[in-house]
Design a protein around this motif. Structure first.
Motif, short mmCIF file in Angstrom:
data_model
loop_
_atom_site.label_atom_id
_atom_site.label_comp_id
_atom_site.label_asym_id
_atom_site.label_seq_id
_atom_site.Cartn_x
_atom_site.Cartn_y
_atom_site.Cartn_z
N LEU A 102 20.22 -20.95 0.44
CA LEU A 102 19.44 -21.46 1.58
C LEU A 102 18.00 -21.80 1.21
N PRO A 103 17.29 -20.98 0.40
CA PRO A 103 15.93 -21.37 0.00
C PRO A 103 15.90 -22.69 -0.78
N ILE A 104 16.93 -22.95 -1.60
CA ILE A 104 16.99 -24.23 -2.33
C ILE A 104 17.14 -25.38 -1.35
N ILE A 105 18.05 -25.22 -0.38
CA ILE A 105 18.26 -26.27 0.62
C ILE A 105 16.99 -26.51 1.41
N GLN A 106 16.30 -25.43 1.79
CA GLN A 106 15.06 -25.56 2.55
C GLN A 106 13.99 -26.30 1.76
N ARG A 107 13.94 -26.05 0.46
CA ARG A 107 12.94 -26.70 -0.40
C ARG A 107 13.25 -28.16 -0.65
N GLN A 127 22.12 -24.22 10.12
CA GLN A 127 21.58 -24.72 11.38
C GLN A 127 20.66 -23.70 12.03
N ASP A 128 21.06 -22.42 12.04
CA ASP A 128 20.27 -21.39 12.71
C ASP A 128 18.98 -21.07 11.97
N LEU A 132 18.50 -27.37 10.63
CA LEU A 132 19.05 -28.64 10.18
C LEU A 132 20.41 -28.86 10.83
N GLU A 133 20.68 -30.09 11.25
CA GLU A 133 22.01 -30.40 11.77
C GLU A 133 23.02 -30.20 10.65
N HIS A 134 24.13 -29.52 10.97
CA HIS A 134 25.08 -29.13 9.93
C HIS A 134 26.51 -29.43 10.38
#
Length: 211
Positions: A102-107, A127-128, A132-134
């Motif tokens: 998740l931190p990679i996706i956020q970055r 999403q939560d 991000l729409e998932h």
């Protein structure tokens, strides 16, 4: 010859230098690619843009994120999607859990993006927690979701090609693998053609020497 994607052995023979020297030169050029990627980290997606994500469970785990332009056309409840061109971020990760991915996706993924993934449990909170729409496809039932059109085929095709390239080279050591992945990502962003690759690598060598 590197910019044209020529095989190392062919390049060595063509310019009449040793394979050892060619290996060193190709490694140097990959280091230039790696430095450029560090200087300009990937930011994928954006409002209305699909970003496909997945993890590859190989000896060295890989998190792959592919951006593509999304074009929607509603037709009897179905969603048609078109992705082009693909821009990718690949990272070696120690684990494939939520705390790692998740931190990679956020970055990497911009707000407003639409994230497509499979049902890997680490993605459940995209999403939560990331706002991000998932959308998800269940690969045990469908390659493409028949109702939404959600799929991760662009990402899977990309990773298959990357693995084929590594296989073609008869394997790559774990120490060298990151630089080969960097070269692949560099070519996505700065080397759509051989001419682009040549001009951009020359410019970036000059830029890095100036620093």
């Amino acid at each position: 010859m590197w910019s044209q994607g020529t095989k190392l052995t062919v390049a060595a023979k063509s310019v009449d230098i040793s394979e050892k020297s060619t290996v060193q030169m190709f490694q140097y050029l990959r280091e230039v690619c790696s430095t450029k990627l560090i200087q300009t980290p990937a930011q994928l997606g954006g409002p209305g843009v699909v970003v496909q994500i997945d993890e590859s469970n190989s000896t060295l785990r890989l998190n792959t994120t592919v951006e593509g332009e999304l074009k929607r056309k509603m037709n009897s409840g179905y969603l048609d999607t078109l992705f082009k061109p693909a821009i990718t971020n690949m990272e070696l990760v120690p684990k494939r859990n939520k705390e790692t991915l998740l931190p990679i996706i956020q970055r990497i993924v911009k707000q407003g993006s639409i994230v497509y993934s499979d049902q890997w449990r680490a993605y459940n909170k995209i999403q939560d927690e990331l706002n991000l729409e998932h959308d998800v496809v269940n690969h045990s039932l469908n390659v493409v979701d028949p109702e939404t059109g959600v799929h991760t085929q662009t990402k899977e095709s990309y990773w298959a090609k990357a693995k084929y390239k590594l296989k073609e080279m008869k394997g790559v050591s774990s120490d060298a693998l990151p630089s080969y992945l960097d070269e692949r990502m560099w070519r996505d962003r700065w080397a759509r053609t051989g001419e682009d690759a040549f001009m951009n690598i020359i410019v970036q060598i000059a830029e890095q020497y100036e620093v």
